[in-house]
Scaffold this active site. Structure first.
Site, PDB file in Angstrom:
ATOM      1  N   TYR A 167      -3.245  -0.318   9.769  1.00  0.00           N
ATOM      2  CA  TYR A 167      -3.123  -0.550   8.691  1.00  0.00           C
ATOM      3  C   TYR A 167      -1.714  -0.421   8.072  1.00  0.00           C
ATOM      4  CZ  TYR A 167      -4.002  -0.578   3.492  1.00  0.00           C
ATOM      5  OH  TYR A 167      -3.980  -0.734   2.188  1.00  0.00           O
TER       6      TYR A 167
ATOM      7  N   SER B 141       0.711  -1.236   0.031  1.00  0.00           N
ATOM      8  CA  SER B 141       0.025  -0.048  -0.003  1.00  0.00           C
ATOM      9  C   SER B 141       0.888   1.194   0.197  1.00  0.00           C
ATOM     10  CB  SER B 141      -0.943   0.048   1.262  1.00  0.00           C
ATOM     11  OG  SER B 141      -1.672   1.163   1.646  1.00  0.00           O
TER      12      SER B 141
END
Length: 275
Positions: free
Chosen positions: A172, A159
Site C-alpha cells: 500500500y 495517503s
C-alpha cells in the site's frame, strides 16, 4: 478516444461563459468522474461535487453504485478500473453523454495491512494493479478531454503512508508513493494546458466499509486505546470523516485553488511523523 469527442469537448468549452457561474455552485456547468465511488471517500466526494453544481459520474466495481449514486446529474456506473478497455469506454461515454470532462478524482484503491515484505506475493501485484497502474490508465484516458476542459483539475487521493509508512503495509505504502510521484509528473506535463493536478493525503478515515466495529476495536486494543481515542490519535485530536475529504476535494478543484498545482495536502489531523 475519438477526434469527434475531442471536437465536442472543444465546442462545449468555447460556449461556456464564466459569467454563468454561481458562487454557491462553484462547479456549475462542469462534468466530473470519481472512481471508487460506491462508498466512503468516493461516494462523499461524488455527492459533494454534485452539490456544488457538477454533473458527476461515479465508477466502482461494486454493482451497488447504481443505487448509491442516482439522481439528476448524479449517477453510478459499474466499471472494473483494471480493465483498460472498459475504463476507456466508460470515460468516452461520459464525454459523449455530457460533452466534456473537467474534474477527475482518482480515489479507487485497496489496502491490506499486516502483510510483511517477506511474505508478500499476489497481494503486491494486486495493489500495484489497482492503486497505481489503474490510476495511470485513468489519467491516460481522461487527459485528452481534460485539456479541453473548463478549469480542468485532477485530484489524486494519496495517503499519509506515502511519507510515513508503517510495517506490514509495504504494498500500500509503495503504491501511494507511486501515485504521488505520478501526480507530480502530471502537474509538470499538464500545466501548459491549464490542467491542475494536486494530491490529497488522508489518514485514519474510519467511516468506510473497511472499518467495521470489530476491526476498529481490534486496532484500538493494539494501541491500548478506546475506539474513540484511536479515531482521534492525531495532533488535533479530531476525527476525520469522508465528508472532510470530500469538502477538500471540491475546494481544491474550485476557484480558491486556481493558482495551485503539484501540491500535496495532508488531511490527517496533524501527524508528527509527517510534520
Amino acid at each position: 478516444m475519438s477526434q469527434e469527442l475531442i471536437e465536442k469537448a472543444q465546442a462545449r468549452k468555447a460556449s461556456f461563459s464564466a459569467d454563468q457561474s454561481d458562487p454557491l455552485k462553484p462547479h456549475a456547468g462542469k462534468v466530473a468522474i470519481v472512481t471508487g465511488a460506491c462508498g466512503g471517500i468516493g461516494r462523499a466526494t461524488a455527492e459533494k461535487l454534485h452539490a456544488d453544481g457538477a454533473i458527476v459520474i461515479g465508477m466502482d466495481i461494486n454493482p451497488a453504485i447504481s443505487e448509491n449514486l442516482k439522481g439528476e446529474g448524479l449517477s453510478g456506473v459499474v466499471c472494473d478500473i483494471t480493465d483498460d478497455a472498459a475504463l476507456e469506454a466508460a470515460v468516452d461515454k461520459v464525454v459523449a453523454d455530457h460533452g466534456g470532462l473537467d474534474i477527475v478524482v482518482a480515489n479507487a484503491g485497496i489496502f491490506k495491512s499486516g502483510e510483511y515484505i517477506e511474505v508478500l506475493g499476489d497481494s503486491w501485484d494486486l495493489h500495484m494493479k489497482i492503486n497505481l497502474t489503474a490510476t495511470q490508465r485513468f489519467l491516460r484516458f481522461s487527459i485528452p478531454y481534460l485539456k479541453e476542459g473548463i478549469d480542468a483539475s485532477i485530484i489524486i487521493i494519496g495517503s499519509r503512508n506515502f511519507s510515513a509508512p508503517g510495517p506490514g503495509a509495504a504494498a500500500y505504502s509503495v503504491t501511494k508513493a507511486g501515485v504521488t510521484q505520478l501526480a507530480r509528473v502530471a502537474a509538470l506535463e499538464l500545466a501548459p494546458f491549464g490542467v491542475r493536478v494536486n494530491t490529497l493525503h488522508p489518514d485514519a478515515v474510519f467511516d468506510t466499509e473497511i472499518w467495521t466495529e470489530e476491526a476498529l476495536k481490534k486496532s484500538a486494543d493494539r494501541y491500548g486505546m478506546t475506539v474513540q481515542e484511536y479515531k482521534t490519535k492525531n495532533l488535533l485530536r479530531t476525527e476525520i470523516k469522508s465528508t472532510d475529504i470530500a469538502l477538500m476535494v471540491s475546494t481544491v478543484a474550485g476557484p480558491a485553488f486556481k493558482a495551485t498545482t503539484g501540491a500535496q495536502i495532508p488531511i490527517d489531523g496533524g501527524n508528527d511523523r509527517v510534520i
